[in-house]
Design a protein around this motif. Structure first.
Motif, PDB file in Angstrom:
ATOM      1  N   ARG A  88       0.830  -1.357   0.350  1.00 60.60           N
ATOM      2  CA  ARG A  88      -0.073   0.322  -0.223  1.00 60.60           C
ATOM      3  C   ARG A  88       0.380   1.507   0.183  1.00 60.60           C
ATOM      4  O   ARG A  88       0.452   1.820  -0.914  1.00 60.60           O
ATOM      5  N   GLN A  89       1.896   0.924   1.183  1.00 60.26           N
ATOM      6  CA  GLN A  89       3.002   2.542   0.967  1.00 60.26           C
ATOM      7  C   GLN A  89       3.305   3.034  -0.031  1.00 60.26           C
ATOM      8  O   GLN A  89       3.389   4.133  -0.440  1.00 60.26           O
ATOM      9  N   ALA A  90       4.057   1.810  -1.223  1.00 61.18           N
ATOM     10  CA  ALA A  90       4.180   1.966  -2.979  1.00 61.18           C
ATOM     11  C   ALA A  90       2.979   2.689  -3.227  1.00 61.18           C
ATOM     12  O   ALA A  90       3.926   3.625  -4.250  1.00 61.18           O
ATOM     13  N   VAL A  91       1.828   1.728  -3.116  1.00 61.01           N
ATOM     14  CA  VAL A  91       1.501   2.366  -4.300  1.00 61.01           C
ATOM     15  C   VAL A  91       0.270   3.946  -4.091  1.00 61.01           C
ATOM     16  O   VAL A  91       0.919   4.025  -5.204  1.00 61.01           O
ATOM     17  N   ASP A  92       0.589   4.481  -2.377  1.00 60.92           N
ATOM     18  CA  ASP A  92       0.248   5.828  -2.287  1.00 60.92           C
ATOM     19  C   ASP A  92       1.347   6.200  -3.065  1.00 60.92           C
ATOM     20  O   ASP A  92       1.424   7.378  -3.546  1.00 60.92           O
ATOM     21  N   GLU A  93       2.808   5.757  -3.119  1.00 63.05           N
ATOM     22  CA  GLU A  93       4.047   7.173  -3.382  1.00 63.05           C
ATOM     23  C   GLU A  93       3.158   6.958  -4.636  1.00 63.05           C
ATOM     24  O   GLU A  93       3.814   8.701  -4.870  1.00 63.05           O
ATOM     25  N   SER A  94       3.565   6.085  -5.532  1.00 60.55           N
ATOM     26  CA  SER A  94       2.329   6.375  -6.848  1.00 60.55           C
ATOM     27  C   SER A  94       2.053   7.220  -7.149  1.00 60.55           C
ATOM     28  O   SER A  94       2.253   7.794  -8.144  1.00 60.55           O
ATOM     29  N   ARG A  95       1.086   6.935  -6.750  1.00 64.23           N
ATOM     30  CA  ARG A  95      -0.165   8.242  -6.770  1.00 64.23           C
ATOM     31  C   ARG A  95       0.076   9.214  -6.426  1.00 64.23           C
ATOM     32  O   ARG A  95      -0.089  10.167  -7.488  1.00 64.23           O
TER      33      ARG A  95
END
Length: 723
Positions: A88-95
Motif C-alpha cells: 500500500r505504501q508503494a502504491v500511494d507513493e506512486s499515486r
C-alpha cells in the motif's frame, strides 16, 4: 479531362525528354520530403461531434463542473497472488508522484478490488492526452517506479493508450507489399526491366504524395491511420496504372512503333483510361466530406492527394521512363515476353467464346457466389474496437483485463467503458431532489446497468451528475443497446414533466454517438458516389445501360466484401491469421471508408475493360466481337494488376492497428472479387446477354451531356487486340 491528342502529345514529350521529366519528379520527391519534415505534421483521432448528446453533456460539464469532464486515463496496479495490502505504501507513493506530473490536474484516490489483487487511480489532464506524445510514457514509468520496485505490476489504460501504445509502424508491411508486387510483375512481364519500371515510378509518385499529405497535415489534422491508408491505396493504383501503360507500350513496340511514338500512343489511349479511373477514385474519396464528419472526410482527402499525384505521374513520369528504357524494356528476361494477346485463338479468346455460348450460366453462378459471400452482411454490427483487442501482454491490454476481471465497485467488464450521466437543471420546473429520485428509480430498473454512483449536484447546482457502469464491456452489442435504451427511453421517461434534460457523455458515449451518426449518413455517401459514377460513365461511354450495370455490379462487390469482413472480424473466422486475439465489431467508419474506396478502385478495372470493349464496338458495331476482344485484350493485365493490388493490401493486414487490418483485408477481398468474379464473369455475361442494348443512349441525353473529346475507348482500348 484532357483530349486524347493532348494526352498523346504530353506522353510523347515526356518520352522525348526523359531525363528532364524524371529529374523534375525526383526534385519533387526531395522537396516533398523536406516540406513534410519542416511542416511538423500532426495526426489525431479526436472526433468532433457537434449537436450530439454526448457533446452537449461534455459542454455542460465543462461549464458547471470544471475538471469532471477533463481527459483522463487509468493507472492500474496488480499482483498475481496475495494482496496489494502489503504494498500500500508503494502504491500511494506512486499515486502521489502521478499527481505531480506535468499537465496532471488530479489523481483520484486508489480504488481496490474486492479480492485485493487489483487497484487503480484515475489521472486527469489539462489537455487531450494524445498531445502529450509517446515520450510521456517515460514520465509515467518514473512516477510508478515505487510500485514496480515493490513487486507490483503496473499497466496503463483508458485514454493513456494514446501515449503508451507503440506508434503504428507499417514500414514492414510496405516492404512486403513492394516485394510481392515485384515478383508478380516479373512473372507478368517476363523481364526484370519491365517489372522494375512500374514499381519504381509508383514508389516515386507515392513518396511525393505522402510528402504532400505531411505538408498539408501541418495545417489540417488527419487521422493517425490516414497516411497508411493513403500509402496503401497509392501503391496499389500507382503500380496498376503503370502496369497498364507498360503493357500497352510493349505491344506498340512489338507492332513496330519507335519508343517515343509508342509512349505517345500509350498516353493517348491507355492514358485516357487512367484519367477516367483516377477521377473516379478521387470523386469517390472526396464524397466522404458529404457525411459532415471532418475526421472521415480528411481521410478521404489524404487518399485523394496521393491518387491524384500517382495519376499525374502515370501521364508524365511513366512515359518518360518508358522513353528512357525504350526497346530495352525486355532486358534481363526470365521467360519469353508475351504480348497483350496472342491472337484470336488464345486462351482469353476461347474463354470469351465459352461465356458467349453460356451467358446465363455464368451470370447465375457469379451472382450466387457473390450473394453467398454477402450473407454475413445481414448481421453486421458497428461499434468501436477497444483495448480488449490489443495484443496480449501489452500494457493497454493488461490494464483492460485486470479491470474487467476484478470484482467489486469500480471493476468488471463495464468499468472499462463507464458512461457519465448529466441531468441539465437549467430549465427544470421540478425540485432537484425529485428529479434525482426519479432518475435513481429509473436507473435501478434499467437492465444492463451494473451500478451507478449517487446523483450529485455540480458546484453551481445546475447539473446532477452520476457515473454509470454497464454490465458488459464497451465494444459489446449489449452496451450499445444499453446506450440506446438509456437515451431513447429511460432518461426521457424519467425526466418527463420536470423540465430537465438528460445526457450521456464520456469516451464510450462519444464512440456510440459516432457510430449512430455514421450509420445515419452512410446512405447519403452511397447515393452521392453512385450518382457521380453514373454521370461520369454515361459521359465517357455514351451509354445508359453500361453505367447502370457497372454500378449494380460494384454494389454486389461491396456487399460481398462487407460480408467477408463481418465473417473474419465479427464472427472470428480465421482472425488469428491476421493477428486478432478476439472477435470485434466493425469499426464505425470502416464501411463508409470501404464503400468509397471499393467503388473507386473497382471502377479502375471496369473502365479499362470497357475502354477496350468500346474501342472495338465503335469500330465494328459488333457487340459479341467487342466484348470478346476487350476481354481477351485486358484479361491478363487486369488479372495481374488485381493480384498486385491484392498483395499490397494484404501486406498491410499485418499492421498492429485493427482499423488498418480491416481496411486492408476488406480492400484486398473486394479487388480480387471484382477482378475475377465481376470483371471476368458477370460483366462479359451481362454484356453478351444485352447485346446492342449495351450502347443505348436516348437522343435527348446525347444532346444534353457534354462531349469531352473522344470518349474513352472509342479509338483503341488500353489493350486493343492485335493479330
Amino acid at each position: 479531362m484532357h483530349s486524347p491528342s493532348r494526352l498523346g502529345r504530353l506522353g510523347a514529350f515526356s518520352a522525348r525528354h526523359p531525363v528532364w521529366v524524371i529529374a523534375a519528379w525526383l526534385l519533387l520527391l526531395a522537396g516533398a520530403a523536406l516540406g513534410r519534415h519542416l511542416a511538423d505534421p500532426t495526426y489525431s483521432d479526436q472526433i468532433a461531434l457537434p449537436s450530439t448528446q454526448s457533446r452537449t453533456g461534455a459542454d455542460l460539464l465543462a461549464r458547471s463542473a470544471p475538471g469532471v469532464g477533463d481527459p483522463s486515463g487509468r493507472v492500474v496496479f496488480h499482483v498475481g497472488s496475495g494482496s496489494l495490502a502489503g504494498h500500500r505504501q508503494a502504491v500511494d507513493e506512486s499515486r502521489a508522484d502521478l499527481a505531480e506530473m506535468d499537465h496532471v490536474t488530479a489523481a483520484s484516490p486508489v480504488v481496490t478490488s474486492a479480492d485485493g489483487r487489483t487497484a487503480y487511480t484515475t489521472v486527469s489532464f489539462d489537455r487531450q492526452v494524445k498531445t502529450l506524445g509517446h515520450g510521456y510514457r517515460d514520465t509515467l514509468d518514473a512516477a510508478t517506479a515505487p510500485a514496480r520496485a515493490s513487486g507490483v505490476e503496473v499497466a496503463y489504460g483508458g485514454d493513456l493508450n494514446q501515449v503508451v501504445r507503440p506508434p503504428a509502424n507499417d514500414k514492414a508491411s510496405e516492404a512486403v507489399g513492394v516485394v510481392a508486387a515485384l515478383l508478380i510483375l516479373v512473372l507478368t512481364f517476363g523481364s526484370i526491366a519491365a517489372a522494375l519500371l512500374p514499381l519504381a515510378t509508383a514508389l516515386i509518385s507515392v513518396g511525393v504524395g505522402i510528402g504532400v499529405v505531411g505538408i498539408v497535415a501541418g495545417t489540417v489534422t488527419f487521422a493517425t491511420a490516414a497516411p497508411t491508408l493513403a500509402t496503401m491505396i497509392g501503391l496499389g493504383v500507382g503500380i496498376d496504372y503503370a502496369l497498364f501503360l507498360t503493357t500497352r507500350f510493349r505491344q506498340d513496340l512489338i507492332d513496330g512503333h519507335d519508343p517515343v511514338d509508342a509512349a505517345g500512343r500509350t498516353a493517348a489511349s491507355s492514358g485516357r483510361a487512367v484519367v477516367v479511373a483516377a477521377v473516379t477514385v478521387v470523386v469517390a474519396m472526396l464524397s466522404l466530406y458529404a457525411c459532415g464528419l471532418s475526421f472521415i472526410g480528411r481521410m478521404g482527402l489524404a487518399a485523394t492527394l496521393v491518387v491524384a499525384i500517382t495519376g499525374a505521374a502515370a501521364l508524365t513520369l511513366v512515359p518518360a521512363a518508358l522513353g528512357l528504357v525504350g526497346r530495352r524494356i525486355d532486358r534481363f528476361t526470365v521467360r519469353r515476353p508475351v504480348a497483350e494477346t496472342s491472337g484470336s485463338q488464345d486462351g482469353w479468346h476461347r474463354y470469351a467464346a465459352l461465356v458467349a455460348r453460356h451467358p446465363w450460366k455464368f451470370l447465375t453462378a457469379g451472382t450466387l457466389l457473390l450473394g453467398l459471400f454477402a450473407v454475413p452482411l445481414l448481421s453486421m454490427r458497428l461499434g468501436h474496437v477497444d483495448d480488449g483487442a490489443d495484443k496480449a501482454g501489452s500494457s493497454t491490454r493488461q490494464a483492460y483485463d485486470w479491470i474487467a476481471e476484478g470484482t467489486g465497485p469500480g471493476f468488471g467488464p463495464g468499468a472499462n467503458g463507464p458512461l457519465v450521466l448529466v441531468a441539465d437543471l437549467h430549465h427544470a420546473t421540478a425540485a432537484a431532489d425529485r428529479i434525482g429520485a426519479e432518475l435513481t428509480a429509473a436507473l435501478r430498473d434499467t437492465a444492463g446497468v451494473a451500478r451507478f454512483t449517487p446523483l450529485t449536484p455540480s458546484p453551481d447546482g445546475k447539473l446532477l451528475i452520476s457515473t454509470l457502469t454497464p454490465a458488459t464491456g464497451p465494444q459489446t452489442a449489449d452496451t450499445g443497446s444499453l446506450f440506446t435504451r438509456l437515451t431513447d427511453t429511460t432518461l426521457p421517461t424519467a425526466l418527463r414533466g420536470t423540465g430537465a434534460e438528460g445526457y450521456l457523455t464520456g469516451s464510450t458515449a462519444g464512440q456510440l454517438d459516432f457510430r449512430d451518426t455514421v450509420k445515419d449518413r452512410l446512405p447519403l455517401i452511397i447515393g452521392i458516389v453512385l450518382a457521380a459514377a453514373l454521370l461520369l460513365l454515361t459521359v465517357v461511354f455514351r451509354s445508359v445501360v453500361i453505367p447502370l450495370k457497372a454500378v449494380a455490379l460494384n454494389l454486389f462487390t461491396t456487399a460481398a466484401s462487407y460480408g467477408i469482413l463481418v465473417a473474419v472480424f465479427q464472427w472470428g473466422w480465421g482472425s488469428g491469421l491476421i493477428g486478432l486475439s478476439e472477435p470485434v465489431p466493425i469499426e464505425s467508419f470502416v464501411p463508409m471508408m470501404m464503400f468509397a474506396n471499393v467503388f473507386g478502385l473497382s471502377m479502375d478495372y471496369e473502365i479499362f475493360l470497357l475502354s477496350a470493349i468500346a474501342g472495338t464496338w465503335h469500330r465494328t458495331r459488333d457487340n459479341t466481337l467487342a466484348v470478346g476482344t476487350g476481354l481477351a485484350a485486358t484479361g491478363r493485365v487486369i488479372s495481374s494488376a488485381a493480384l498486385i493490388m491484392t498483395a499490397v493490401f494484404l501486406s498491410f493486414a499485418a499492421s498492429p492497428t485493427v482499423v488498418v487490418k480491416m481496411l486492408a483485408l476488406g480492400l484486398a477481398v473486394s479487388v480480387i472479387l471484382d477482378a475475377t468474379v465481376v470483371r471476368l464473369v458477370l460483366v462479359p455475361a451481362a454484356m453478351f446477354l444485352m447485346g446492342r442494348a449495351n450502347w443505348w443512349l436516348p437522343p435527348f441525353l446525347d444532346r444534353l451531356l457534354p462531349h469531352p473529346g473522344e470518349a474513352a475507348g472509342h479509338g483503341e482500348g488500353p489493350g486493343r487486340a492485335r493479330g
